[in-house]
Motif scaffolding. Structure first.
Motif, PDB file in Angstrom:
ATOM      1  N   LYS A 534       0.796  -1.235   0.000  1.00 58.54           N
ATOM      2  CA  LYS A 534       0.000   0.000   0.000  1.00 58.54           C
ATOM      3  C   LYS A 534       0.826   1.282   0.000  1.00 58.54           C
ATOM      4  O   LYS A 534       0.686   2.122  -0.886  1.00 58.54           O
ATOM      5  CB  LYS A 534      -0.961   0.018   1.196  1.00 58.54           C
ATOM      6  CG  LYS A 534      -2.191  -0.843   1.012  1.00 58.54           C
ATOM      7  CD  LYS A 534      -3.204  -0.546   2.090  1.00 58.54           C
ATOM      8  CE  LYS A 534      -4.479  -1.329   1.843  1.00 58.54           C
ATOM      9  NZ  LYS A 534      -5.506  -1.047   2.853  1.00 58.54           N
ATOM     10  N   TYR A 535       1.720   1.472   1.012  1.00 60.09           N
ATOM     11  CA  TYR A 535       2.328   2.786   1.184  1.00 60.09           C
ATOM     12  C   TYR A 535       3.802   2.843   0.809  1.00 60.09           C
ATOM     13  O   TYR A 535       4.310   3.896   0.460  1.00 60.09           O
ATOM     14  CB  TYR A 535       2.139   3.263   2.628  1.00 60.09           C
ATOM     15  CG  TYR A 535       0.684   3.331   3.027  1.00 60.09           C
ATOM     16  CD1 TYR A 535      -0.150   4.279   2.449  1.00 60.09           C
ATOM     17  CD2 TYR A 535       0.147   2.443   3.943  1.00 60.09           C
ATOM     18  CE1 TYR A 535      -1.497   4.335   2.787  1.00 60.09           C
ATOM     19  CE2 TYR A 535      -1.194   2.497   4.291  1.00 60.09           C
ATOM     20  CZ  TYR A 535      -2.015   3.438   3.707  1.00 60.09           C
ATOM     21  OH  TYR A 535      -3.336   3.496   4.034  1.00 60.09           O
ATOM     22  N   SER A 730      -7.549  14.092  13.371  1.00 62.28           N
ATOM     23  CA  SER A 730      -7.270  14.579  12.018  1.00 62.28           C
ATOM     24  C   SER A 730      -6.944  16.066  12.026  1.00 62.28           C
ATOM     25  O   SER A 730      -6.075  16.537  11.283  1.00 62.28           O
ATOM     26  CB  SER A 730      -8.457  14.290  11.091  1.00 62.28           C
ATOM     27  OG  SER A 730      -9.619  14.968  11.555  1.00 62.28           O
ATOM     28  N   ASP A 782      -6.237   3.846   6.830  1.00 62.55           N
ATOM     29  CA  ASP A 782      -6.926   4.108   5.564  1.00 62.55           C
ATOM     30  C   ASP A 782      -7.897   5.280   5.706  1.00 62.55           C
ATOM     31  O   ASP A 782      -8.037   6.105   4.796  1.00 62.55           O
ATOM     32  CB  ASP A 782      -7.686   2.856   5.112  1.00 62.55           C
ATOM     33  CG  ASP A 782      -6.753   1.790   4.572  1.00 62.55           C
ATOM     34  OD1 ASP A 782      -5.572   2.105   4.365  1.00 62.55           O
ATOM     35  OD2 ASP A 782      -7.197   0.651   4.372  1.00 62.55           O
ATOM     36  N   TYR A 783      -8.574   5.364   6.865  1.00 66.81           N
ATOM     37  CA  TYR A 783      -9.522   6.471   7.076  1.00 66.81           C
ATOM     38  C   TYR A 783      -8.791   7.812   7.090  1.00 66.81           C
ATOM     39  O   TYR A 783      -9.238   8.778   6.463  1.00 66.81           O
ATOM     40  CB  TYR A 783     -10.266   6.243   8.392  1.00 66.81           C
ATOM     41  CG  TYR A 783     -11.219   7.362   8.744  1.00 66.81           C
ATOM     42  CD1 TYR A 783     -12.481   7.446   8.161  1.00 66.81           C
ATOM     43  CD2 TYR A 783     -10.859   8.338   9.671  1.00 66.81           C
ATOM     44  CE1 TYR A 783     -13.350   8.483   8.478  1.00 66.81           C
ATOM     45  CE2 TYR A 783     -11.719   9.378   9.998  1.00 66.81           C
ATOM     46  CZ  TYR A 783     -12.967   9.454   9.394  1.00 66.81           C
ATOM     47  OH  TYR A 783     -13.808  10.489   9.708  1.00 66.81           O
ATOM     48  N   VAL A 785      -5.815   8.547   5.801  1.00 73.63           N
ATOM     49  CA  VAL A 785      -5.165   8.850   4.531  1.00 73.63           C
ATOM     50  C   VAL A 785      -6.180   9.216   3.459  1.00 73.63           C
ATOM     51  O   VAL A 785      -6.016  10.201   2.726  1.00 73.63           O
ATOM     52  CB  VAL A 785      -4.304   7.638   4.086  1.00 73.63           C
ATOM     53  CG1 VAL A 785      -3.772   7.847   2.670  1.00 73.63           C
ATOM     54  CG2 VAL A 785      -3.137   7.414   5.047  1.00 73.63           C
ATOM     55  N   LYS A 786      -7.252   8.439   3.375  1.00 74.42           N
ATOM     56  CA  LYS A 786      -8.208   8.634   2.278  1.00 74.42           C
ATOM     57  C   LYS A 786      -9.231   9.741   2.575  1.00 74.42           C
ATOM     58  O   LYS A 786      -9.603  10.492   1.661  1.00 74.42           O
ATOM     59  CB  LYS A 786      -8.918   7.317   1.994  1.00 74.42           C
ATOM     60  CG  LYS A 786      -7.991   6.232   1.478  1.00 74.42           C
ATOM     61  CD  LYS A 786      -8.757   4.926   1.238  1.00 74.42           C
ATOM     62  CE  LYS A 786      -7.819   3.844   0.734  1.00 74.42           C
ATOM     63  NZ  LYS A 786      -8.526   2.546   0.531  1.00 74.42           N
ATOM     64  N   GLU A 787      -9.686   9.821   3.830  1.00 72.96           N
ATOM     65  CA  GLU A 787     -10.741  10.782   4.145  1.00 72.96           C
ATOM     66  C   GLU A 787     -10.203  12.173   4.522  1.00 72.96           C
ATOM     67  O   GLU A 787     -10.849  13.179   4.291  1.00 72.96           O
ATOM     68  CB  GLU A 787     -11.613  10.244   5.288  1.00 72.96           C
ATOM     69  CG  GLU A 787     -12.312   8.935   4.970  1.00 72.96           C
ATOM     70  CD  GLU A 787     -13.293   9.091   3.822  1.00 72.96           C
ATOM     71  OE1 GLU A 787     -13.856  10.205   3.661  1.00 72.96           O
ATOM     72  OE2 GLU A 787     -13.502   8.092   3.083  1.00 72.96           O
ATOM     73  N   HIS A 788      -9.006  12.227   5.145  1.00 73.99           N
ATOM     74  CA  HIS A 788      -8.488  13.506   5.625  1.00 73.99           C
ATOM     75  C   HIS A 788      -7.159  13.887   4.996  1.00 73.99           C
ATOM     76  O   HIS A 788      -6.579  14.911   5.373  1.00 73.99           O
ATOM     77  CB  HIS A 788      -8.357  13.468   7.153  1.00 73.99           C
ATOM     78  CG  HIS A 788      -9.679  13.346   7.861  1.00 73.99           C
ATOM     79  ND1 HIS A 788     -10.548  14.400   8.039  1.00 73.99           N
ATOM     80  CD2 HIS A 788     -10.295  12.250   8.397  1.00 73.99           C
ATOM     81  CE1 HIS A 788     -11.633  13.991   8.687  1.00 73.99           C
ATOM     82  NE2 HIS A 788     -11.517  12.683   8.919  1.00 73.99           N
ATOM     83  N   GLY A 789      -6.635  13.060   4.074  1.00 77.54           N
ATOM     84  CA  GLY A 789      -5.440  13.432   3.335  1.00 77.54           C
ATOM     85  C   GLY A 789      -4.172  13.458   4.163  1.00 77.54           C
ATOM     86  O   GLY A 789      -3.216  14.164   3.812  1.00 77.54           O
ATOM     87  N   SER A 792       0.648   9.137   4.407  1.00 75.33           N
ATOM     88  CA  SER A 792       0.834   7.813   4.993  1.00 75.33           C
ATOM     89  C   SER A 792       2.176   7.673   5.697  1.00 75.33           C
ATOM     90  O   SER A 792       2.317   6.885   6.641  1.00 75.33           O
ATOM     91  CB  SER A 792       0.714   6.743   3.891  1.00 75.33           C
ATOM     92  OG  SER A 792       1.742   6.922   2.922  1.00 75.33           O
TER      93      SER A 792
END
Length: 816
Positions: A534-535, A730, A782-783, A785-789, A792
């Motif tokens: 993934k990262y 976040s 994942d939350y 990284v994907k939802e709040h940018g 990683s």
């Protein structure tokens, strides 16, 4: 005078009547006479003639007629060795006056012939055919007579004027039962027609049409021969449909040792049209069309089987010119399509290779002097997989969707390829507990390895020193480029470790080339980019001179965000320490020139922390043993808890030496502790649900501690009750861009239905709790990284832990 005439007339009439009577007697007695002498001859060979057989010769028309011929063995009278329904031959004796043997009628129907070729001497129709040694002996005994006969023939010019003429010959309903190589082969002629036969010393011509069955496979042959002094040409057409290979196996494998039997199955079909032209200087062989199909072909030897279908192999306008004392000249085009290719062991559970289709289109064959060259426009291999054991749940070792090899030129001198492109590559390497790669065939443990002979390198560019003129001609190899057309996936799983190790790679870009063994100083370029788990991501480029006598390699690039806890499986066994958390970035810039190494490596460690090996419980006494090493490692850390090292690389490939001065200097430099900052309290108050500021008796007077994120028992996904924590977390990470944290998931026995306080020692329970912890970490990261940018690289993962103490809760802890 008149009386003399009358006397002569009476004499002529008497002679005529006598001849007629004689011919009539021959005609009437021919069945009896032929039976008498034929029976006597057959008895000498332990054969008998059937009573229903009739053989009659008609001298008036020079006609031989045979009906219901049947010859059987005395020992076995139930099965005939030769049978014939009818034979009719008519000769025109008057044509002999013109030096022509004219066969006006020749027809055979219902022939059966038994042929046995298994013995030392062939047996045809019950008759033993003498071998050549007897004939040779007889010829040697009479050399004078033989020489005399040859001299007479050479001086007889009249004999050269004789010719044979056969307007029409037919053979129908004929069966040949041939025993050869301990097998029975059946050849049935439905009809054979030979027309317009003319044979002399100067001219030979004929037309032939054969409709037959070879072991029940239909065969159609058309042949036209016209051999004259001006033009000599033979043209033919052949159609063979679905010839089964199994009955022919003894013939096809006659020279294979009995210790290594080869079995074949399937059928082949052939359709071709060709011609041969002959002259005193040149022989031209022309194949206008040729098509070969193989259906359900299967060959098995030493418990290994290859199965395939050929649809089809074709040749078009293929010609070969054979000129006296010159190399053959070959031109033509070809194509080949192979479908459903399989190679496997045993009954098919151990699959070695499976290829959906191999396509070779537009193959052009030409010759230049003695050099035969084939130009292949495209070689395409589709939907292929390799090394799969179908009895387990593991995927094949390797598979791909499409391999395209373009613009190929091959000859006795070399192989030249323009481009190779690979699509859909997937590699799954699984090591079992014995470190064997799954999917590969394994030899029995009690079977010793077979020593293979070392093959001599035919095309080595090196020559034997001290031997003038001993240099072998180099086989040329050239490839312009090799590349991946899409993302390739590689997965590695090692089940010999506990817990087992798993890592996946996605190669988004791979390019290599050019390669040419005729250009040793040519630089070959390599490019490799992709990501892992993934990262983690990497970007590597290299330059090499693979055919140079001196080593030359240049490598630069990076590998970033490598999660260190995943490597603990291997490090723990060597150092008795585990990597509890951290990420690794590696930057490489290395050159090898004639064995000399020059370059440097930059290592960047984020949040690295060590713990005692095999310690899955948090807060145990065992974990305290890692503190001294962590303190030493802490001397290398900067204010953000990171370690940055520059390691020079220098020396020789024969004796590498790595400069460590940067490591030592950094160790001394980072040995000084830094003071705490007072503004931490006011800074982190808005994030009270996430962090707590407390006094510390350690390195800092004020210590910022992140609160734990608790999870419901057995829950692996984020819930609504955690939303306030997630929002503040976040916001904190967004405001403090330099902050990076290590995330550790802690599971409790209640996650697997065991009471708190239970000591977890079973390896399966540890693996199950580790999977639950891993899912919680993945869901949280994942939350963010994907939802709040959140980058990683700022969220580091540590190895899962277990808390068996009473009152423990499943949670994620955060440390900076």
């Amino acid at each position: 005078m008149s009386s003399s005439i009358k006397t002569l007339a009476k004499a002529i009439k008497f002679v005529g009547l006598f001849i007629i009577a004689l011919l009539l007697i021959i005609w009437l007695s021919s069945p009896f006479v032929s039976r008498h002498y034929l029976t006597k001859y057959l008895n000498e060979h332990q054969l008998t003639l059937a009573d229903k057989t009739t053989i009659r010769y008609n001298p008036f028309w020079s006609n031989l007629n045979i009906r219901e011929l049947e010859i059987v063995s005395v020992e076995n009278s139930d099965k005939p060795l030769i049978s014939l329904k009818s034979l009719n031959v008519t000769l025109s004796l008057f044509k002999l006056l013109t030096d022509t043997l004219f066969v006006s009628e020749f027809a055979i129907d219902g022939l059966y012939l038994d042929v046995n070729l298994n013995g030392e001497a062939p047996v045809i129709g019950g008759f033993v055919i003498a071998n050549n040694s007897n004939e040779t002996k007889t010829s040697v005994e009479t050399p004078a007579a033989q020489t005399t006969d040859l001299a007479k023939d050479s001086n007889n010019e009249v004999a050269n004027n004789y010719q044979v003429s056969l307007p029409y010959f037919s053979l129908s309903n004929a069966t040949f039962n041939v025993g050869i190589e301990q097998s029975q082969q059946e050849f049935i002629i439905n009809s054979l027609v030979i027309k317009n036969v003319l044979a002399s010393t100067k001219t030979q011509q004929a037309e032939l049409v054969l409709n037959a069955l070879i072991n029940k496979a239909p065969l159609l042959l058309k042949l036209n021969a016209d051999l004259t002094s001006e033009q000599r040409k033979i043209s033919s057409e052949i159609t063979l449909s679905e010839l089964t290979l199994a009955p022919l196996q003894p013939l096809l494998t006659a020279n294979i040792p009995e210790q290594e039997p080869l079995t074949m199955q399937g059928s082949i079909s052939i359709n071709s049209k060709q011609s041969i032209s002959l002259s005193s200087a040149v022989t031209d062989i022309n194949v206008e069309t040729f098509e070969l199909k193989a259906t359900d072909f299967k060959a098995t030897q030493k418990n290994k089987t290859v199965a395939l279908n050929i649809f089809p192999l074709t040749l078009e306008n293929f010609s070969m010119a054979l000129v006296n004392e010159q190399a053959p000249k070959i031109t033509g085009t070809a194509s080949l399509n192979i479908n459903d290719l399989k190679a496997y062991e045993g009954e098919g559970a151990q699959l070695l290779a499976k290829i959906s289709a191999i396509k070779l289109d537009d193959i052009a064959v030409t010759t230049t002097e003695s050099l035969i060259t084939a130009n292949i426009k495209n070689l395409i291999i589709e939907q292929s997989l390799f090394a799969e054991n179908t009895t387990d749940d593991f995927p094949p070792l390797a598979q791909f969707k499409n391999l395209s090899i373009n613009d190929v030129t091959v000859s006795q001198q070399g192989l030249f390829i323009d481009t190779i492109n690979l699509l859909g590559l997937t590699i799954d390497t699984n090591l079992d507990k014995e470190k064997n790669i799954t999917g590969l065939p394994t030899s029995p443990k009690d079977q010793p390895p077979v020593a293979e002979p070392i093959a001599k390198t035919i095309n080595s560019p090196k020559t034997i020193e001290g031997e003038a003129g001993s240099e072998e001609k180099l086989f040329l190899l050239s490839l312009n480029s090799f590349s991946f057309g899409d993302t390739a996936g590689i997965t590695f799983i090692d089940r010999s470790t506990s817990p087992y190790y798993k890592r996946s790679f996605n190669i988004t870009t791979f390019n290599a080339g050019p390669f040419d063994n005729q250009k040793p100083q040519q630089e070959s370029n390599f490019t490799l980019t992709g990501n892992s788990d993934k990262y983690a991501n990497f970007n590597l480029s290299a330059v090499a001179k693979p055919f140079s006598k001196k080593d030359y390699y240049k490598l630069n690039g990076f590998f970033k965000e490598v999660s260190l806890p995943s490597l603990s499986t291997y490090i723990a066994q060597a150092l008795n320490y585990e990597l509890k958390s951290g990420q690794l970035d590696v930057n490489l810039d290395v050159t090898v020139d004639d064995k000399k190494i020059a370059g440097k490596t930059k290592l960047f460690l984020r949040g690295v922390e060590l713990g005692a090996a095999n310690d899955h419980e948090t807060g145990t006494v065992k974990s305290q043993t890692s503190i001294p090493f962590n303190i030493a490692l802490g001397m290398l850390k900067d204010g953000d808890g990171n370690v940055e090292l520059d390691i020079p690389l220098k020396g020789s490939t024969d004796d590498p030496s790595f400069g460590m001065s940067g490591f030592i200097n950094l160790l001394v430099k980072k040995a000084t502790m830094s003071a705490a900052k007072e503004y931490l309290i006011t800074t982190f108050v808005p994030y009270a649900n996430v962090v707590t500021v407390a006094m510390s008796a350690g390195d800092y007077l004020l210590k910022v501690r992140f609160n734990d994120l608790n999870f419901p028992i057995k829950e692996t996904q984020l819930t609504a009750q955690q939303s306030q924590f997630l929002a503040q977390f976040s916001a904190l990470m967004t405001d403090k861009l330099d902050t990076q944290l290590t995330l550790c998931a802690i599971a409790t026995p209640e996650d697997i239905d065991k009471p708190l306080g239970t000591k977890i020692t079973d390896i399966d329970d540890i693996k199950q709790l580790a999977e639950i912890s891993g899912q919680r970490l993945e869901a949280f990261k994942d939350y963010m990284v994907k939802e709040h940018g959140i980058a990683s690289s700022r969220l580091l993962l540590c190895s899962p832990k277990i808390d068996s103490t009473k009152g423990a809760k499943p949670r994620i802890t955060f440390t900076d």
